[in-house]
Write an enzyme that holds these catalytic residues in place. Structure first.
Site, short mmCIF file in Angstrom:
data_model
loop_
_atom_site.label_atom_id
_atom_site.label_comp_id
_atom_site.label_asym_id
_atom_site.label_seq_id
_atom_site.Cartn_x
_atom_site.Cartn_y
_atom_site.Cartn_z
N ASP A 31 42.24 47.57 34.60
CA ASP A 31 43.41 46.75 34.88
C ASP A 31 43.90 46.14 33.56
O ASP A 31 43.11 45.85 32.66
CB ASP A 31 43.00 45.64 35.85
CG ASP A 31 44.18 44.87 36.41
OD1 ASP A 31 44.55 45.11 37.58
OD2 ASP A 31 44.72 44.01 35.70
N HIS B 213 39.82 38.69 39.52
CA HIS B 213 39.97 37.37 38.91
C HIS B 213 39.18 36.29 39.65
O HIS B 213 38.96 35.21 39.08
CB HIS B 213 41.44 36.96 38.86
CG HIS B 213 42.27 37.77 37.93
ND1 HIS B 213 41.92 38.00 36.62
CD2 HIS B 213 43.45 38.43 38.13
CE1 HIS B 213 42.84 38.76 36.04
NE2 HIS B 213 43.78 39.04 36.94
N HIS C 107 44.90 43.23 33.02
CA HIS C 107 44.39 41.86 32.89
C HIS C 107 42.86 41.88 32.89
O HIS C 107 42.25 42.64 33.64
CB HIS C 107 44.88 40.99 34.04
CG HIS C 107 46.37 40.93 34.18
ND1 HIS C 107 47.07 41.81 34.99
CD2 HIS C 107 47.29 40.12 33.60
CE1 HIS C 107 48.36 41.52 34.91
NE2 HIS C 107 48.52 40.51 34.07
N ASP D 274 48.49 48.29 36.24
CA ASP D 274 49.54 47.47 35.65
C ASP D 274 49.65 47.62 34.14
O ASP D 274 50.43 46.92 33.50
CB ASP D 274 49.38 45.99 36.03
CG ASP D 274 47.94 45.54 36.14
OD1 ASP D 274 47.03 46.31 35.78
OD2 ASP D 274 47.71 44.41 36.62
#
Length: 305
Positions: A158, A121, A160, A241
């Protein structure tokens, strides 16, 4: 396979109750050591400022490395630093750099970096989403600049979207970024229409998406794009995740899905990159899922060799 980590990565403490806690890495380390006792471990070096500056603005380096880290301080609502955070971040990034050097030197075709904090991120200028430095981006830029590669790919599974990795390389055709991610979900980027200079491939998954949906977007959309790119080196942002037990997302994946995709990625690296693949730990916030998925990930990589 080579495995990189460092004790400093356990010293990053974003505060009591924070999901990105040291126990995450402890779970991965214990599970991987138990499952693969013969694999060699290496201590991650610190990334140089030169390596970090290739992808991050001087202002971000100054904030993370030179700010007052004597106690806990917040960089945003989700992202915090403690006394051990700066070293953890440079060791996490340094693991990726060292792993790239090792696979390029033929010391082993694959490497896994068991490090934290996660990185995907972090943008060129901003630390966010639990991430301080973008370790996979540092590794990709190092591969381009230090090893002269002109086709480096980052495969990000991931849950996200890796907005930072996309931000850093959206204008650089030497690096392809491919991501599957839940949408809507933080950070609300990664629409399939985001193409960069033809080097971005985003595939979204609706909340509740299961194994069949996850495998379909990789088999039908992302792996063909990666095949066409013919990477000379494959990097992996390995976030777990999307597992059905994860408390921060809403997909319904199993550990076996990560084993399957890891084997597919390793086989593709074998066809185009001499097997060269470096994986870096990203998210995953259920400790039991982290244990199972990290072992499944490494088993998939090893099975495809």
């Amino acid at each position: 396979m080579l495995l990189y980590t460092h004790p400093a990565c356990l010293s990053h403490d974003p505060g009591a109750g924070h999901p990105e806690c040291p126990a995450r890495l402890e779970a991965v380390l214990h599970a991987v050591r138990a499952a693969f006792p013969a694999l060699p471990w290496r201590e991650a070096p610190a990334a140089s400022r030169e390596a970090l500056r290739r992808v991050h603005a001087p202002s971000l380096l100054a904030d993370v490395l030179d700010g007052d880290n004597s106690g806990t301080r917040r960089l945003d609502e989700d992202t915090a630093m403690s006394a051990g955070s700066a070293e953890a971040a440079v060791r996490a990034a340094g693991a990726g750099v060292a792993a790239v050097d090792a696979v390029m030197a033929g010391e082993g075709p694959q490497a896994f970096c068991a490090v934290r904090p996660p990185g995907h991120h972090a943008t060129r200028e901003v630390a966010m989403g639990f991430c301080l430095f973008n370790s996979v981006a540092v590794a990709a830029a190092h591969a381009v600049h230090a090893h002269g590669l002109h086709r480096v790919a980052i495969a990000d599974f991931d849950v996200h979207h890796g907005n930072g990795s996309q931000d850093i390389f959206a204008g650089d055709p030497r690096v392809m970024y491919l991501s599957s991610h839940q949408s809507p979900l933080y950070p609300n980027t990664g629409d399939p229409a985001e193409q960069g200079v033809g080097n971005l491939a985003n595939a979204t998954l609706a909340p509740g998406a299961d194994s069949a949906a996850f495998r379909a977007v990789w088999k039908d959309q992302l792996l063909p794009r990666l095949e066409d790119f013919r990477p000379q080196l494959l990097l992996v942002s390995a976030g777990f995740d999307g597992h059905r037990l994860d408390p921060l997302a809403d997909l319904a994946l199993e550990a076996e899905d990560y084993r399957w995709l890891s084997a597919e990625l390793a086989a593709l690296a074998g066809r185009h990159a001499g097997g060269r693949l470096v994986s870096l730990l990203e998210g995953g916030y259920s400790l039991s899922a982290l244990r199972a998925c990290s072992v499944a990930h490494l088993q998939g990589l090893l099975d495809a060799r």
